[in-house]
Design a protein around this motif. Sequence first.
Motif, PDB file in Angstrom:
ATOM      1  N   PRO A   1      -1.520  44.176   5.823  1.00  0.00           N
ATOM      2  CA  PRO A   1      -0.602  43.213   6.405  1.00  0.00           C
ATOM      3  C   PRO A   1      -1.260  42.468   7.553  1.00  0.00           C
ATOM      4  CG  PRO A   1       0.438  45.374   6.131  1.00  0.00           C
ATOM      5  CD  PRO A   1      -1.034  45.545   5.859  1.00  0.00           C
ATOM      6  N   ALA A   2      -0.869  41.222   7.720  1.00  0.00           N
ATOM      7  CA  ALA A   2      -1.449  40.423   8.793  1.00  0.00           C
ATOM      8  C   ALA A   2      -1.103  41.029  10.138  1.00  0.00           C
ATOM      9  CB  ALA A   2      -0.902  38.998   8.731  1.00  0.00           C
ATOM     10  N   PRO A   3      -2.063  41.093  11.050  1.00  0.00           N
ATOM     11  CA  PRO A   3      -1.758  41.621  12.374  1.00  0.00           C
ATOM     12  C   PRO A   3      -0.800  40.711  13.106  1.00  0.00           C
ATOM     13  CG  PRO A   3      -3.912  40.593  12.356  1.00  0.00           C
ATOM     14  CD  PRO A   3      -3.442  40.629  10.927  1.00  0.00           C
ATOM     15  N   HIS A   4      -0.108  41.280  14.075  1.00  0.00           N
ATOM     16  CA  HIS A   4       0.851  40.512  14.856  1.00  0.00           C
ATOM     17  C   HIS A   4       0.129  39.426  15.629  1.00  0.00           C
ATOM     18  CE1 HIS A   4       4.814  40.255  16.972  1.00  0.00           C
ATOM     19  NE2 HIS A   4       4.055  39.557  17.792  1.00  0.00           N
ATOM     20  N   ALA A   5       0.550  38.189  15.423  1.00  0.00           N
ATOM     21  CA  ALA A   5      -0.098  37.074  16.131  1.00  0.00           C
ATOM     22  C   ALA A   5       0.380  37.039  17.566  1.00  0.00           C
ATOM     23  CB  ALA A   5       0.239  35.757  15.440  1.00  0.00           C
ATOM     24  N   PRO A   6      -0.503  36.908  18.538  1.00  0.00           N
ATOM     25  CA  PRO A   6      -0.078  36.816  19.921  1.00  0.00           C
ATOM     26  C   PRO A   6       0.843  35.621  20.130  1.00  0.00           C
ATOM     27  CG  PRO A   6      -2.464  37.121  19.762  1.00  0.00           C
ATOM     28  CD  PRO A   6      -1.967  36.869  18.389  1.00  0.00           C
TER      29      PRO A   6
ATOM     30  N   VAL B   1       4.529  36.320  13.169  1.00  0.00           N
ATOM     31  CA  VAL B   1       3.801  35.116  13.595  1.00  0.00           C
ATOM     32  C   VAL B   1       4.711  34.172  14.377  1.00  0.00           C
ATOM     33  CG1 VAL B   1       2.039  35.220  11.794  1.00  0.00           C
ATOM     34  CG2 VAL B   1       4.197  34.081  11.308  1.00  0.00           C
ATOM     35  N   ASP B   2       5.791  34.718  14.921  1.00  0.00           N
ATOM     36  CA  ASP B   2       6.659  33.984  15.855  1.00  0.00           C
ATOM     37  C   ASP B   2       7.278  32.733  15.262  1.00  0.00           C
ATOM     38  OD1 ASP B   2       6.121  35.788  18.057  1.00  0.00           O
ATOM     39  OD2 ASP B   2       4.141  34.866  18.167  1.00  0.00           O
ATOM     40  N   VAL B   3       7.688  32.809  13.997  1.00  0.00           N
ATOM     41  CA  VAL B   3       8.418  31.705  13.361  1.00  0.00           C
ATOM     42  C   VAL B   3       9.897  32.056  13.338  1.00  0.00           C
ATOM     43  CG1 VAL B   3       8.801  30.429  11.222  1.00  0.00           C
ATOM     44  CG2 VAL B   3       6.475  30.963  11.949  1.00  0.00           C
ATOM     45  N   PRO B   4      10.769  31.202  13.869  1.00  0.00           N
ATOM     46  CA  PRO B   4      12.203  31.507  13.876  1.00  0.00           C
ATOM     47  C   PRO B   4      12.749  31.690  12.462  1.00  0.00           C
ATOM     48  CG  PRO B   4      11.711  29.639  15.317  1.00  0.00           C
ATOM     49  CD  PRO B   4      10.462  29.925  14.542  1.00  0.00           C
ATOM     50  N   LEU B   5      13.641  32.638  12.303  1.00  0.00           N
ATOM     51  CA  LEU B   5      14.290  32.875  11.013  1.00  0.00           C
ATOM     52  C   LEU B   5      15.618  32.133  11.009  1.00  0.00           C
ATOM     53  CD1 LEU B   5      13.539  36.692  10.727  1.00  0.00           C
ATOM     54  CD2 LEU B   5      12.382  34.820   9.556  1.00  0.00           C
ATOM     55  N   LEU B   6      15.699  31.102  10.172  1.00  0.00           N
ATOM     56  CA  LEU B   6      16.909  30.281  10.134  1.00  0.00           C
ATOM     57  C   LEU B   6      18.024  30.946   9.354  1.00  0.00           C
ATOM     58  CD1 LEU B   6      15.248  26.795   9.536  1.00  0.00           C
ATOM     59  CD2 LEU B   6      15.857  27.880  11.711  1.00  0.00           C
TER      60      LEU B   6
END
Length: 392
Positions: A111-116, A289-294
């Motif tokens: 899994p992709a690591p948590h993006a700062p 990756v800090d993208v809002p969930l609509l």
Amino acid sequence: MMTVTKESVIERLKTVNGPDFTGNIVDLGMVSEIFIADSKVFFSITVPAARAQELEPLRAAAERAVKAIPGVASAVVALTAEKKGGGMEAPVPPRPSAPQRPTPQPAPQRPAPHAPTSQSHGRRGVPGIDAIIAVASGKGGVGKSTTAVNLALGLAANGLKVGVLDADIYGPSMPRLLNIHGRPQTVDGKVLKPMQNYGLKVMSMGFLVDEETPMIWRGPMVMSALTQMLREVEWGPLDVLVVDMPPGTGDAQLTMAQQVPLAGAVIVSTPQDLALIDARKGLNMFKKVDVPLLGIVENMSYFLAPDTGKRYDIFGHGGARREAERLGVTFLGEVPLEMGIRESSDAGAPVVASKPEGAEAKIYRDIASKVWERVQEERGAAEAAVPSIVFE
């Protein structure tokens, strides 16, 4: 600027050696039909699927050769596993026999690591586009693309200027869903003009390659193609660009999430538990990756018998709503399993455009309204979170 011709491209490709240095890729019949949009060249190279990774340097060599032609601004070259029109008839030669060695297996994907959080502020916007919304799903077969196109049409019906980016490089569907044919033109030989129908501006890999051509593209190629279709297209002015993501949580999703300031993501799922498990993966990826969930859309939520009007919950019911409540995510709405939605989509006349006064179109318009409301809420929250400096 010099005019680039197919003949000049073919002559240059004859300088590229085929696999194992047996002839050149043109005489070996490996080169597909060549498409030239002013100064940009698009074509594919047919290779055995089992040797795709090994023959990536061949693809890169062909790309370099074409880019060196005077007048060529850029080239998009793909490896495919199926011969399409335009190639010669000579078969691709097999590899010379050699002592067999165990084939090294690629390391399993993690899994992709948590993006700062700080990375989110460095994402570069796209000129002319006010907001970008991703429509995603954890798995295929849940009606994501149909939902994406009807969501886009719903946003347009609500008075917004809307575009659609088909980010599914391996299985583009927007040309069929929106009944758009032909190749895109260019503006001054630099950027592509989006195709249009039903008031939407659209770009898809399906406009550049044949519908049945399988793409054998690795991660960097997917990222490059997405970047070109996003940033080298004359999109604006748009209020919103709807991005139809490929299913899953791979390179395309991460490329969009990490390089573009997404206004938010919409997750599409069906009610059953297995689909919801995959939907959670998509939700978690966007969170990391800090993208809002609509919000979440429950597709194929129920079936109404056309003769009796009786309702049947074929895949169960309410699973996506319960999952949204559990995760604290907005539930955007239920879309029924309706034959008319599928038939109109297959015919290239999505229900919001072909039957705007129907019950199904109203469902999508209501979902679109909720999505746009959530975009505004997220913007307000982001602006409120920015600290202000006060001088006294």
